[in-house]
Design an enzyme around this catalytic site. Structure first.
Site, PDB file in Angstrom:
ATOM      1  N   GLN C 199      -2.087   1.760   5.636  1.00 28.10           N
ATOM      2  CA  GLN C 199      -1.236   2.284   6.709  1.00 28.10           C
ATOM      3  C   GLN C 199      -2.172   2.914   7.730  1.00 28.10           C
ATOM      4  O   GLN C 199      -2.647   4.025   7.543  1.00 28.10           O
ATOM      5  CB  GLN C 199      -0.235   3.283   6.132  1.00 28.10           C
ATOM      6  CG  GLN C 199       0.621   2.687   5.000  1.00 28.10           C
ATOM      7  CD  GLN C 199       1.604   1.626   5.484  1.00 28.10           C
ATOM      8  OE1 GLN C 199       2.362   1.850   6.436  1.00 28.10           O
ATOM      9  NE2 GLN C 199       1.583   0.453   4.860  1.00 28.10           N
ATOM     10  N   ALA C 240      10.762   6.708   7.605  1.00 27.73           N
ATOM     11  CA  ALA C 240       9.771   5.753   7.097  1.00 27.73           C
ATOM     12  C   ALA C 240       8.857   5.250   8.217  1.00 27.73           C
ATOM     13  O   ALA C 240       9.067   5.542   9.407  1.00 27.73           O
ATOM     14  CB  ALA C 240      10.480   4.589   6.421  1.00 27.73           C
ATOM     15  N   HIS C 241       7.879   4.472   7.839  1.00 26.56           N
ATOM     16  CA  HIS C 241       6.856   3.992   8.783  1.00 26.56           C
ATOM     17  C   HIS C 241       7.456   3.189   9.939  1.00 26.56           C
ATOM     18  O   HIS C 241       8.330   2.382   9.742  1.00 26.56           O
ATOM     19  CB  HIS C 241       5.757   3.180   8.101  1.00 26.56           C
ATOM     20  CG  HIS C 241       6.199   2.116   7.157  1.00 26.56           C
ATOM     21  ND1 HIS C 241       5.302   1.305   6.517  1.00 26.56           N
ATOM     22  CD2 HIS C 241       7.419   1.731   6.731  1.00 26.56           C
ATOM     23  CE1 HIS C 241       5.954   0.472   5.741  1.00 26.56           C
ATOM     24  NE2 HIS C 241       7.230   0.709   5.851  1.00 26.56           N
ATOM     25  N   ASN C 242       6.939   3.460  11.116  1.00 26.77           N
ATOM     26  CA  ASN C 242       7.303   2.736  12.328  1.00 26.77           C
ATOM     27  C   ASN C 242       8.741   2.975  12.782  1.00 26.77           C
ATOM     28  O   ASN C 242       9.227   2.291  13.685  1.00 26.77           O
ATOM     29  CB  ASN C 242       7.064   1.227  12.184  1.00 26.77           C
ATOM     30  CG  ASN C 242       5.573   0.898  12.168  1.00 26.77           C
ATOM     31  OD1 ASN C 242       4.985   0.679  11.117  1.00 26.77           O
ATOM     32  ND2 ASN C 242       4.948   0.919  13.325  1.00 26.77           N
TER      33      ASN C 242
END
Lengths: 345, 345, 345
Positions: C199, C240-242
């Site tokens: 990540q 969460a991511h993005n």
């Protein structure tokens, strides 16, 4: 580091389409990648961006058929996600560590610290604990008495691992995760109060387990709460005492497992799903987000949805009918009226 | 420590069946206990293990009737869970502390620290705070300005107790729990932004409260958010500003209570349940896991399920019908056709 | 500080009713405020307390019409909540800081620390990090390599901000919040195991964002996870991511946003709601607590409920019918019987 599309294509055993000399410096998202960036197209929801992106290179699947011209150089690969994983590893993302133990950490004299262990400021390693070779301990981590941490583990800032717990090799624990807090066990007393049941067991994380930020895994009343090898837990998950999560099972954020639930291998558990205690879930089971599992599931690979959960397709069919319930009520009243009319009432 | 079955039976006021000289060293789970271990059978789901276990002694209920021969010595008791709780306390599980304040903790000169207080490394006690006699403060705990911590409290690593909050005697707070973060209060402005409403109150935990790992209890806007005596909160629970949790109420993991909700005494709240703000819940109410309570409940001892919640049995009946909805839809269409035919259409 | 009702009324541009010389020392809740306290009545659920309170002054809306005599002095204002927010700010609630960096914190020599920064004990600021003027860093906070913290930020005890993340001016982060833990990304391998996808992105909190206790915001795989200006996140939330949360969007506790979900501006998201990944939500959307959003929502200002979510009113209508399903089943059977009788079967 700047590399060419041709170089990357070779690394990925891909097929190049377009300018092999296109220069790449870093990865970027397809929505907003610019010149010098490599991006990827795996989920076709994002296909439209492939035609407009300023990225220099796009990783695509070997069977991708563009519907419009694409300006970027394409690298066609068998498995886009695997290639992205490989490239991100190459381009960065490695956690750096210096193999030093900060003088402002506390390590008990009886603790055994392996070679090349990094330990950040204000970290604590208590009496009798062990930390394996190459493990990275960030600041403000706590490792309790007699806990055993394996090799090449990463413990991010604020992780708390309580006494007697075991963390296998290559595990990664994200910030403020708590391993080994007391299980939630109380014996009701005649006067309405509760007497605490001592939680004398521990938690075992086998190797290659990942535990998300602020996730909590309680110690067993007796024996061990176990997260098996290769299982991946996202953030804010609750694993109660004596539960077991199977090998390579993946659990999304905010899911919860009550006491003594046993989850099989290679399961996929959606976010905010919940499991009651004392049940077993077969291998390969898929549970949709927000579902509530209230009984043992014996069918391997089966999919479930709803609260309480039904077989996935059954839930979808029932829910589709649920949407039309108000209409159905009206129709029913109409039928009643017509029937009355027919009967001459 | 090794003791005989006869000795344990006497301690528990039980009745022995089998070899009174069987030796016991430690507790174990019935699924995998071995020689020298004492285990228990309370939930009959686990009965089959009683016939196969290698454990030396099993605690069972006085009215348990084995269906097959059992190799282990049985100790028959009135209340299996209470006996287990008693034994686990005897066999271990006590938190050890040395009554020392670590020189690598920070204690403000104005703070009042009682006798026999243990304080771990990198713990912080701010100005004007008080800590009662015999309290155990693990490493990396934070106690804010003017906070008052009672006697014989245990604060596990990473617990944060903010300014002005009060923790009663014998409370146990698990790792990374947060007491006294700001309530979530904002006044909407004409331009679409929000103006923060200062949260000037505190949190009060009365005596014998247990708070799970990573649980958060926000301070009141004005006055106090209160967790009453003997209440037990599991991990990852949210208690919003000005909420109240009643005496001896037990809350499972990941449940949430919105602002100014008032929960009665001796309630049992399932995991992942949610409560809207500004409602009252009567004493002894039971809420099933994942339920959503959106109104005041006045019926003491009533049970609820669903989101929004219905009376427990009503929800089960409706959900049973929900499962059969697709069939019902088909039947309805059949009825319509038959009716049309009858009417000669 | 003691002030008169007349003085407060002038500050609030209100209209006084009753004794303008009533003395006020501090705020209190209407249920239990006493003499010398000012309280407020905004939610009419609490109206009965207005007639019984011992408070000296009550803030009420200009159009409030009491049904009984009220003993307290009333101050009538246009917007009760805004006036309360204003008064709470005046009466206290400001975080005090001394503009000193504790000698028992760790600040890397390459870090840039602005003027008047306060830094508590055992806080860590790593290599290359920047902290803006007037920012307050409580004890046990972690700021990773090259992270950038703006001006007048408040980071409460135990907050962890990982490497490369950005926190805008005037943000407030509550205890044990985690910013920049790894996104949950794994590529499935042929043998059933998962390979971690590095990540490599970061998290950006724009200005005036508030993040609740134990909330976690994961770093992007590539690019940034973004919380836009003025957004307010309660406790125990997962981003969460993005993912992206829009400007001035308000999210209640324990909600979760899966990867790459994009939430619009000025949305209101209820507690324990969940969003699947890779969807877009229009501006001004309202989502009821515990709802599950599984698709893109394009209608600005629309309201949703259920799991999976339906338009708010549709869900209420279907749920009302769900309650009556068992009766409906009985009626259907009755219709079948009658129809059979009519047909002479």
């Amino acid at each position: 580091m700047t590399v060419t599309a041709a170089h990357l294509s070779k690394l990925l055993q891909g097929e190049i389409e377009g300018n092999p000399e296109a220069q790449v410096e870093r990865p970027g998202k397809i929505e907003d990648a610019g010149p010098g960036e490599i991006t990827f197209l795996a989920n076709l929801k994002y296909e439209s961006f492939a035609y407009t992106t300023e990225a220099s290179v796009i990783l695509v699947s070997k069977d991708f058929e563009p519907k419009k011209p694409i300006k970027a150089t394409l690298i066609r690969v068998d498995d886009v996600y695997a290639s992205v994983a490989f490239l991100l590893d190459e381009f960065g993302g490695k956690v750096e560590a210096q193999g030093e133990v900060s003088s402002s950490s506390f390590v008990h004299e009886s603790a055994k610290i392996g070679d090349k262990v990094s330990m950040g400021h204000f970290a604590v390693v208590e009496e009798g604990a062990e930390v394996g070779e190459g493990t990275i301990i960030f600041p403000q981590v706590f490792i309790g008495k007699n806990a055993k941490i394996g090799k090449n583990v990463i413990l991010y800032p604020g992780v708390k691992i309580q006494h007697d717990c075991v963390v296998g090799d290559n595990c990664i624990l994200h910030s403020n995760a708590v391993i080994g807090s007391d299980g939630f066990g109380f014996a009701p007393q005649a006067d309405g109060t509760y007497r605490k049941i001592a939680q004398t067991g521990n938690v075992i994380l086998e190797e290659n387990v990942e535990v998300g930020a602020n996730t909590t895994i309680d110690r067993a009343t007796m024996g061990s709460t176990v997260i098996k090898a290769g299982a991946k837990l996202d953030n804010l998950i609750m694993v109660a005492h004596n539960a077991e999560i199977g090998k390579n099972t993946v659990v999304a954020a905010q899911a919860g497992f009550a006491g003594s639930s046993k989850i099989g291998n290679n399961c996929m558990i959606g976010g905010q799903a919940g499991f009651v205690g004392h049940i077993q879930i077969a291998d390969g089971v898929k549970v949709q987000a927000q579902s509530g599992i209230n009984k043992t599931i014996k069918e391997e690979g089966s999919a479930w949805y709803g609260s309480p959960a039904l077989p996935y397709n059954d839930y979808l069919r029932s829910y589709a009918a649920f949407r039309r319930l108000p209409d159905m009520m009206k129709k029913m009243k109409q039928l009643e009226r017509e029937l009355k009319a027919l009967k001459g009432e």
